[in-house]
Design an enzyme around this catalytic site. Structure first.
Site, PDB file in Angstrom:
ATOM      1  CE  LYS A 141       3.523  -3.059   3.191  1.00  7.71           C
ATOM      2  NZ  LYS A 141       2.523  -2.633   2.270  1.00  7.71           N
TER       3      LYS A 141
ATOM      4  CB  SER B 275       1.183  -5.611   0.709  1.00 11.44           C
ATOM      5  OG  SER B 275       1.284  -4.412   0.820  1.00 11.44           O
TER       6      SER B 275
ATOM      7  CB  SER C  72      -1.332  -2.400   0.191  1.00 12.49           C
ATOM      8  OG  SER C  72      -1.082  -3.352  -0.772  1.00 12.49           O
TER       9      SER C  72
END
Lengths: 482, 96
Positions: free
Chosen positions: A77, A152, A176
């Site tokens: 990420k 996210s 997330s």
């Protein structure tokens, strides 16, 4: 190749039926074929990855190649810093940022000799539930590209679902990791707060943030957690606890297990299909010898408000560092105050500004007690709800999200509707306990996630239940067609 | 009744070092008002005798020896700075 598990890949490498270069190349081939549609990646590391692969091929067949993750491609990420590899947190403000060091989790993956193929798209600074808040472009759901992948960690979940990588790292502040894992039909774990070092994670809300693995199967997830968990002196909030053996918990045996099902998690607002899938899953676990009862987490309905006050307050402080002085994209200005204001106003997207505004307000003179401190007190009540239930039960089970993935554009104009989507994942972060999302079926062609919540540092039981359910069903074998 | 005024939004924006035009002030006033209205739901709860959560685990103070460790060189530390001179980060004038 991308339906292979970590242990299958390891065995192919071990027998030299496959080289590291071939595996890594196949990852890039897949990215080149599908990422135009999925847009999971922010930055690719093709040259570096192929070079690293070649070097590792030289070790194949030796003692040095014995690690289970040896030579396997991973996606990271984009809020986890990678030395020399652009890290933006999907913010225009960090569009040119090349970190000078690796996050601890990246160091640990490097030590396990995985190969970082690239950085994964996300909602800017991890603020969002759909990836539509990326400062660059939104990731799409591989099951249906008209739909959001969740957020996210949308890129992290979509890249695994799309077969671009076998596994990835995400971060979870209010859901997330779990929410995008549910939306994309993959396995995502938010570990206990403090189990995994956050050193090198670009901070959003420091009392809630936690890094965790996203994978195709529960077993793969356990392998990945095993390699990244554990105390780190560079993160004073990382817990000094022994990391147990997660793999040995995957016994398939859930006989006598006591499951709590909060009535608030199957209440109004939860889609009928989602509810039915969860009830089917509970039935399956009953067949396997577990029992379940309805319980109450009475303060659940206050979790969203509590979360937005606390996380935004922490964010308003954490994001003060993005001022255009030491790194990032600096705006032209006549004096320093203008430089701060222009840099931040041009660099941050709307959602980030909204949360900084909310947090600054909640912490400002005259409002602190009414909002921030009140929310901290309610957090205690929410945490106590969990502790009470865990006196009598081993795990708590419910849906990961109230609905399957929604359409791109459907909720982006109304922040409150978007926030409500996280109602079942947020309480877990507030309590600091671990939880996993595993696939438990489809609704109109879109995946549904089952959430299994455990006690502090009891990832072993969470994995045991998730694995037993997974192995007794075929849900994890369903893959999107791209 | 509106809980958040445009003046408050301008004040908070200044504290947060954000610049906003009138249209943005208008939008954020409405949106923050909605969010704060939701947050006021917490007032239904009596929290008089509840301790605020400062940490979810029972962590005690974590201290270390105050000893310098090798870290980035000055050259490296300046690598991402948009502007620098004489080994220091450079910014526009602070005083008029």
């Amino acid at each position: 190749m991308f339906d292979k598990s970590i242990s299958e890949l390891h065995s192919l490498l071990h027998k030299k039926e496959l080289s590291v270069s071939e595996i890594v190349q196949s990852s890039f081939d897949r990215i080149n074929t599908v990422d135009e549609k999925v847009k999971a990646f922010m930055t690719l590391n093709e040259e570096g990855a192929m070079q690293a692969a070649k070097a590792l091929d030289g070790k194949l067949g030796t003692e040095e190649a014995r690690g289970l993750l040896f030579g396997l491609p991973v996606g990271v990420k984009d809020n986890i810093v990678t030395k020399g590899l652009r890290t933006t947190a999907s913010s225009q403000l960090l569009g040119n940022f090349e970190p000078l060091h690796n996050a601890t989790v990246v160091e640990r993956l490097n030590a396990a000799e995985t190969i970082t193929v690239g950085k994964l798209n996300m909602d800017e600074f991890a603020m969002g539930s759909s990836n539509e808040n990326s400062g660059f472009y939104g990731t799409r759901n591989p099951w249906n590209t008209d739909y959001v992948p969740g957020g996210s960690s949308g890129g992290s979940a979509a890249s695994v679902a799309a077969g671009e990588v076998f596994f990835s790292l995400g971060s979870d502040t209010g859901g997330s990791i779990r929410q995008p894992a549910a939306f994309c039909g993959v396995v995502g774990l938010k570990p206990t707060y403090g189990l995994v070092s956050r050193f090198g994670l670009i901070a959003f809300a420091s009392s809630l943030d936690q890094i965790g693995p996203i994978t195709n199967t529960v077993e793969d997830n356990a392998y990945l957690l095993q390699s990244i968990a554990g105390h780190d002196k560079m993160d004073s909030t990382s817990a000094n606890v022994d990391v147990p053996d997660y793999l040995s918990s995957l016994t398939g045996d859930v006989k006598g297990l006591r499951i709590a099902v909060p009535k608030e998690y199957l209440a109004e607002g939860v889609d009928e299909d989602v509810k039915n899938n969860v009830l089917q899953a509970l039935k399956k676990l009953e067949e396997l010898g577990a029992s379940w009862e309805e319980v109450s987490l009475p303060h659940s309905k206050y979790a969203v408000a509590t979360y937005y006050l606390l996380s935004s307050s922490e964010a308003s402080a954490n994001l003060a560092r993005f001022d255009g002085v030491r790194y990032g994209v600096r705006a032209e200005a006549e004096n320093l105050l203008d430089l701060y204001k222009k840099t931040r106003s041009e660099g941050f997207g709307d959602e980030v500004k909204r949360r900084i505004m909310l947090g600054t307000f909640a912490l400002s003179s005259g409002y602190y007690d009414a909002y921030y401190k009140k929310a901290q007190k309610v957090r205690t009540l929410i945490k106590n709800d969990f502790e009470k239930v865990f006196e009598d039960y081993d795990v708590i089970i419910g849906p990961t999200t109230p609905t399957p993935a929604f359409k791109v554009g459907e909720k982006i104009d109304n922040p409150l509707t978007m926030y409500a989507n996280d109602i079942l994942t947020i309480p877990v972060n507030l309590a600091g306990v671990p939880a996993i999302s595993v696939p438990c079926g489809l609704s109109n062609g879109l995946p549904v996630g089952l959430q299994i919540i455990g006690k502090h540092f009891d990832e072993r039981t969470v994995y045991r239940v998730a694995h037993a359910f997974e192995q007794a069903t075929d849900h994890h074998k369903a893959k999107p067609e791209l | 009744m509106s809980r958040i005024t445009k003046e408050q939004v301008k004040h908070v924006a200044n504290l947060a070092r954000l610049e906003m035009d009138e249209a943005e002030v208008e939008k954020f006033t409405t949106q923050l008002d909605d969010i704060i209205s939701m947050a006021e739901q917490l007032n239904e709860l009596d929290t008089e005798n509840v301790e605020p959560t400062t940490h979810v685990l029972d962590l005690k103070n974590v201290l270390r020896e105050d000893k310098a460790q090798p870290w980035l060189s000055r050259e490296e530390a300046l690598k991402n700075a948009p502007d620098h001179a004489n080994g220091q980060v450079k910014v526009p004038s602070i005083f008029e």
